[in-house]
Design a protein around this motif. Structure first.
Motif, PDB file in Angstrom:
ATOM      1  N   ASN A 698     -24.917 -42.610  21.861  1.00  0.00           N
ATOM      2  CA  ASN A 698     -25.360 -43.188  23.186  1.00  0.00           C
ATOM      3  C   ASN A 698     -26.002 -44.873  23.358  1.00  0.00           C
ATOM      4  OD1 ASN A 698     -25.576 -40.483  25.558  1.00  0.00           O
ATOM      5  ND2 ASN A 698     -25.455 -40.031  23.072  1.00  0.00           N
ATOM      6  N   ASP A 699     -25.283 -45.049  22.152  1.00  0.00           N
ATOM      7  CA  ASP A 699     -26.221 -46.311  22.172  1.00  0.00           C
ATOM      8  C   ASP A 699     -24.653 -47.518  22.692  1.00  0.00           C
ATOM      9  OD1 ASP A 699     -26.623 -49.611  21.231  1.00  0.00           O
ATOM     10  OD2 ASP A 699     -28.469 -48.704  20.698  1.00  0.00           O
ATOM     11  N   HIS A 704     -19.249 -47.106  18.974  1.00  0.00           N
ATOM     12  CA  HIS A 704     -17.705 -46.912  18.432  1.00  0.00           C
ATOM     13  C   HIS A 704     -17.519 -46.762  17.670  1.00  0.00           C
ATOM     14  CE1 HIS A 704     -19.171 -51.242  18.163  1.00  0.00           C
ATOM     15  NE2 HIS A 704     -18.035 -51.359  16.630  1.00  0.00           N
ATOM     16  N   ILE A 705     -18.890 -46.982  16.474  1.00  0.00           N
ATOM     17  CA  ILE A 705     -18.167 -46.756  14.673  1.00  0.00           C
ATOM     18  C   ILE A 705     -18.030 -45.382  14.952  1.00  0.00           C
ATOM     19  CG2 ILE A 705     -19.569 -47.415  12.755  1.00  0.00           C
ATOM     20  CD1 ILE A 705     -21.657 -49.038  14.366  1.00  0.00           C
ATOM     21  N   PRO A 706     -16.798 -44.909  14.460  1.00  0.00           N
ATOM     22  CA  PRO A 706     -17.365 -43.327  13.157  1.00  0.00           C
ATOM     23  C   PRO A 706     -18.628 -43.425  12.602  1.00  0.00           C
ATOM     24  CG  PRO A 706     -15.192 -44.833  13.034  1.00  0.00           C
ATOM     25  CD  PRO A 706     -16.320 -45.943  13.550  1.00  0.00           C
ATOM     26  N   HIS A 725     -22.501 -33.043  19.205  1.00  0.00           N
ATOM     27  CA  HIS A 725     -23.427 -34.423  18.715  1.00  0.00           C
ATOM     28  C   HIS A 725     -22.735 -35.840  18.775  1.00  0.00           C
ATOM     29  CE1 HIS A 725     -26.679 -31.416  18.591  1.00  0.00           C
ATOM     30  NE2 HIS A 725     -27.085 -32.210  18.524  1.00  0.00           N
ATOM     31  N   GLY A 726     -21.258 -36.046  18.204  1.00  0.00           N
ATOM     32  CA  GLY A 726     -20.793 -36.642  18.336  1.00  0.00           C
ATOM     33  C   GLY A 726     -19.985 -37.181  17.177  1.00  0.00           C
ATOM     34  N   ALA A 727     -20.041 -36.874  16.185  1.00  0.00           N
ATOM     35  CA  ALA A 727     -18.916 -37.323  14.557  1.00  0.00           C
ATOM     36  C   ALA A 727     -17.994 -37.343  14.727  1.00  0.00           C
ATOM     37  CB  ALA A 727     -19.866 -35.932  13.785  1.00  0.00           C
ATOM     38  N   ASP A 728     -17.551 -37.935  13.772  1.00  0.00           N
ATOM     39  CA  ASP A 728     -15.574 -37.965  14.030  1.00  0.00           C
ATOM     40  C   ASP A 728     -15.058 -37.337  12.586  1.00  0.00           C
ATOM     41  OD1 ASP A 728     -15.011 -40.750  15.854  1.00  0.00           O
ATOM     42  OD2 ASP A 728     -16.971 -40.943  15.216  1.00  0.00           O
ATOM     43  N   THR A 774     -19.571 -42.880  26.446  1.00  0.00           N
ATOM     44  CA  THR A 774     -19.716 -44.792  26.656  1.00  0.00           C
ATOM     45  C   THR A 774     -19.174 -45.745  26.523  1.00  0.00           C
ATOM     46  OG1 THR A 774     -21.936 -43.429  25.774  1.00  0.00           O
ATOM     47  CG2 THR A 774     -22.300 -46.190  25.447  1.00  0.00           C
ATOM     48  N   ASP A 775     -18.285 -46.133  25.137  1.00  0.00           N
ATOM     49  CA  ASP A 775     -17.129 -47.187  25.607  1.00  0.00           C
ATOM     50  C   ASP A 775     -15.951 -47.128  26.064  1.00  0.00           C
ATOM     51  OD1 ASP A 775     -18.234 -47.396  22.659  1.00  0.00           O
ATOM     52  OD2 ASP A 775     -16.758 -46.613  22.060  1.00  0.00           O
ATOM     53  N   LYS A 776     -16.018 -45.833  27.183  1.00  0.00           N
ATOM     54  CA  LYS A 776     -15.081 -46.245  28.980  1.00  0.00           C
ATOM     55  C   LYS A 776     -15.789 -46.793  29.504  1.00  0.00           C
ATOM     56  CE  LYS A 776     -12.751 -41.598  27.126  1.00  0.00           C
ATOM     57  NZ  LYS A 776     -12.381 -40.124  27.184  1.00  0.00           N
ATOM     58  N   ASN A 777     -17.193 -46.382  29.599  1.00  0.00           N
ATOM     59  CA  ASN A 777     -17.506 -46.746  30.999  1.00  0.00           C
ATOM     60  C   ASN A 777     -17.706 -48.847  30.159  1.00  0.00           C
ATOM     61  OD1 ASN A 777     -17.963 -44.837  31.843  1.00  0.00           O
ATOM     62  ND2 ASN A 777     -19.474 -44.178  30.951  1.00  0.00           N
TER      63      ASN A 777
END
Length: 875
Positions: A698-699, A704-706, A725-728, A774-777
């Motif tokens: 969310n930062d 973008h960091i995996p 929670h966003g883990a790749d 976040t990256d899309k925005n």
């Protein structure tokens, strides 16, 4: 006072009893507007119903809307109220609906204001003519018969405004030297009063006094004079309400010269209504008395009002109590029946709960014993393979042919074998305590000297974390106890303190002797313990919230060993400020000394290499190795020092490696160095891996960091939680190094492919390929900013960063990672792409196009265009 209260209470009781069989009346109250004066009247009407329980009030307010007031009165007629109390907005506007109610036989009381119709039952209110006359006479006396006055009237066409003006002008007829130079209408509102006074001031009309027909307009006029810094104009009003900010307070404070008490007397209004309804004698026109309020009497009047408010509050309280007593009396039989039923139900529930508790305790004891037995069996089974691992490793580690990396790997194995051996010993020892088979082996020894040696075992680890270790023992303390168990107690407490004390903190290890007791304590200024966890902190298998990894046996063993010494273990803690663990035991245990033992050897695990301890993170200059700058950057976040060391050794040939011991520190490092990929544990102190992952994704600067979660939590629902929670990627321990290396390379390669995909700078590229919102925005916002500002030759990276909310460095790293281009390159490509479109679709020449897309000179534009497209823009 007690006699007064008793009389009121008796009156209320008698009234309540006497009116139970009387007819009930419904009275509709139609107010023309809402303000504090009418709120006071409404409250007084409600208070009056305490003595007239056969009357029910219904209120409606028209907010100065004639049409709305007509509708509200029609609704009262439709509901069939027994009597109407009406305060008309204007003289003419609602006369017809009042006549309608009167013709239908509903008594009508006009309050405060009149209409132009004679169809009303009674009128009650203050004498508006007298109020205006009194204020006119007061101003004339203050001016000594000479001066200029402005009048701010209320609502035009309302009876109070007309009558107050008439009384005011009649009073001034006796003083020909006084002139009313301006008359304005402000509809009884403060803001309009201020606006009209602004208009008077704007015309530069010299005036000495302002007569506002109510205090709200007077205060509005006062604010206008203060705003324009006009001095010397004195202002008077009407109402003199004794409320905070009301007219009476403003007179007392010298802001208004005077006001006139315009009484409400809701009690008299209610009495008049009941006289009409109950066919008792009444007067048709009833005028209430008012009084002039000046600075001389305002304070006394306010004090009287304060006392009246106290008595009103007491009366309200008594009325509430009377209602409660009557309700209790009327329902006593029901309560007795319900009480009997509830008592029987409670007895049944208590029996059920008791049986449930007994069964639950039995189940818990059996579960605990089964868990301990399982751990014990496993511990016995582990001892043999641990021995077979430990001895060969110890033999091989001394081989001189090993290179440094191999020796380092074997030392990690050796340390973790020691950790497992220590854990096995703790489980077996705790089982012995539970079975009552643990015995004390007493010896006499100098506790002070041993405490110094035990504390020194943590010196290296403390130095790494810049933690201050402090020994506080005033004088030598000699005790008789089981030296090994006291050492285990102190070692566990110091290990916990090291684990939860942040970098730069302090740990105090102290002891004092008091009569026949010794008190040993370990205090820290670390993260502290939640208040809800403290009562259970010494329970076996209990783990406090945010405690990170552990078995829940260490502190249980501390308590068990302390109680074996006939002592007590305690803890005090405050969240965020630290904890104090203390044990108290006799200086001399009863029993014979088995033998004078030699100094005990250090614990099996060297605390300087404690596997579970979150070692401090080195400074950034130490973390970033001076290796090939083209290598991708990997950030490892794990509170286990050996895991970090192992991963660094395994990855350092292929990647630049940075480290952090908790999520909070890892997040700070990620923001500073923006690595290509992050490997993180989940169970960590301060900030766990899930929260770290959530904050990173969310930062805007680093979303973008995996992230690869590398953890011992391997259940399907735990994996799902990690991905939520966003883990790749999610890899369970124990892990295959080959699998980890493959996953790292795949994620970095995928990120490169995504960068190449977006490097075309085409607005139609599918941003859904990005992994986070976040990256899309971010990409959407960046494109919008560039496209909107293409013609601005002064558009810079700093301006783009300011609008997006990132620094120049953060913006550069983010854009470079996502698109493969720097922000400057991306901006130039966007300008050239737009220029190519304009040249192909419009009649503009090269110079016009160059300026249209933000180039400061056509020659530089031509140069850049040719480099980008391989041809001159003129073609």
């Amino acid at each position: 006072m007690k006699k007064y209260i008793f009389i009121i209470l008796s009156t209320l009781l008698i009234t309540a009893c006497n009116t139970n069989n009387n007819r009930q009346y419904v009275i509709g109250v139609s107010q023309c507007s809402e303000d504090i004066w009418r709120d006071k009247l409404n409250n007084e009407l409600v208070m009056s119903t305490y003595q007239h329980d056969n009357a029910t009030l219904k209120f409606a307010s028209a907010n100065d809307n004639d049409k709305l007031q007509t509708e509200q009165i029609n609704q009262f007629i439709k509901e069939g109220v027994d009597l109407l109390i009406v305060s008309p907005n204007q003289i003419h506007t609602i006369s017809s609906v009042i006549d309608k109610a009167y013709d239908k036989g509903i008594p009508v009381i006009l309050f405060d204001r009149k209409t132009d119709s004679k169809k009303y039952t009674a009128f009650i209110g203050a004498d508006n003519y007298e109020a205006g006359h009194e204020m006119g006479h007061f101003i004339a006396q203050q001016l000594k018969g000479k001066g200029r006055i402005a009048e701010i009237s209320g609502l035009k066409g309302s009876s109070p405004a007309i009558e107050r003006n008439r009384g005011f002008m009649d009073a001034l007829k006796a003083f020909p030297g006084i002139k009313v130079v301006s008359r304005r209408y402000a509809d009884w509102l403060k803001q309009k009063g201020e606006d009209e006074m602004d208009s008077i001031i704007a015309r530069n009309m010299p005036i000495s006094y302002v007569f506002a027909q109510n205090d709200r307009m007077a205060i509005g006029a006062l604010q206008a004079t203060e705003k324009h810094k006009i001095k010397g104009i004195k202002i008077v009003g009407i109402d003199a309400l004794p409320v905070p900010g009301g007219g009476m307070e403003n007179v007392r404070d010298g802001r208004l010269e005077a006001s006139y008490i315009y009484p409400t007397r809701g009690d008299l209004v209610m009495q008049l209504a009941l006289n009409i309804l109950e066919k008792r004698p009444y007067k048709r026109d009833n005028y209430l008395k008012g009084a002039l309020v000046t600075r001389d009497n305002a304070n006394v009047l306010l004090m009287q009002n304060e006392e009246m408010n106290k008595q009103t509050a007491r009366l309200t309280n008594l009325h509430g109590k009377v209602d409660t007593y009557l309700a209790q009396y009327n329902h006593q039989k029901v309560y007795i029946f319900l009480f009997s039923v509830i008592t029987l139900l409670l007895i049944g529930i208590m029996v059920y709960v008791y049986r449930t508790i007994v069964i639950r305790r039995r189940i818990e004891e059996e579960a605990t014993n089964a868990k301990l037995q399982f751990f014990t069996n496993i511990s016995h089974e582990l001892r043999t393979p641990l021995t077979l691992i430990a001895d060969p490793v110890e033999y091989i580690i001394n081989d001189k042919n090993l290179n440094p990396q191999q020796r380092n790997m074997l030392q990690i194995v050796e340390r973790n074998v020691a950790v497992l051996s220590q854990l096995v010993s703790e489980i077996l020892d705790f089982r012995k305590v539970q079975n009552g088979k643990m015995k004390l082996h007493l010896s006499d020894f100098n506790l002070t000297d041993d405490m110094g040696r035990w504390l020194n075992l943590f010196a290296t680890s403390a130095q790494k974390k810049r933690i201050t270790l402090q020994l506080e023992v005033a004088s030598p303390i000699f005790i008789r106890a089981d030296r090994e168990k006291i050492e285990r107690i102190c070692y566990n407490l110091l290990s916990n303190a090291m684990k939860y004390t942040p970098e730069g903190g302090r740990i105090i290890f102290g002891a004092t002797a008091d009569n026949d007791l010794v008190h040993i304590s370990v205090s820290d200024n670390g993260m502290g313990i939640e208040a809800g966890d403290i009562p259970y902190i010494f329970d076996h298998f209990y783990q406090a919230r945010n405690s990170g990894s552990g078995t829940g046996i260490g502190l249980a063993l501390v308590k068990a060993f302390t109680e074996l010494h006939h002592g007590q273990a305690n803890v005090t803690s405050e969240k965020g400020k630290g904890s104090v663990f203390s044990i108290t035991l006799p200086l001399k245990q009863k029993g014979e000394v088995s033998q004078q033992e030699a100094q005990t050897t250090p614990p099996l695990i060297d605390s300087n290499e404690n596997c579970g301890e979150p070692n401090t993170v080195r400074h950034l200059n130490d973390i970033i190795q001076p290796t090939d700058s083209n290598k991708p950057e990997v950030l490892i976040i794990d509170d286990n020092n050996d895991i970090r060391t192992y991963l660094r050794s395994a990855l350092s040939d292929l990647y630049k490696v940075s480290e952090a011991a908790d999520g909070k520190t890892g997040l700070e490092i990620a923001r500073r160095i923006v690595p290509d990929i992050i490997i993180s544990d989940i169970m960590m102190p301060i900030m766990d891996g899930l929260e770290f992952c959530n904050q990173l994704k969310n930062d805007k600067a680093i979303s973008h960091i995996p992230v690869i979660l590398l953890t011992a939590r391997s259940l399907d629902e735990q994996r799902a939680e990690g991905y939520e929670h966003g883990a790749d990627a999610y890899i369970a321990k124990p892990f295959s190094l080959h699998l980890l290396l493959s996953r790292i390379e795949n994620l970095i390669q995928s990120r490169r492919q995504l960068s190449e995909f977006f490097s075309g700078n085409n607005e139609n590229e599918d941003i859904s390929k990005l992994s986070t919102e976040t990256d899309k925005n971010f990409i959407t916002q960046l494109r919008r900013i560039i496209q909107v500002n293409l013609a601005d030759s002064d558009l810079s990276v700093e301006k783009i960063g300011d609008e997006i909310g990132l620094s120049r460095v953060q913006l550069y790293r983010k854009v470079k990672a996502l698109t493969g281009y720097s922000p400057v390159e991306m901006l130039r490509k966007a300008r050239l792409a737009r220029a190519r479109q304009l040249l192909q679709t419009t009649d503009k020449n090269v110079s016009e196009v160059a300026y249209a897309v933000g180039f400061s000179t056509p020659s530089y534009f031509s140069k850049c265009y040719k480099e980008e497209f391989g041809e001159s823009p003129k073609k």
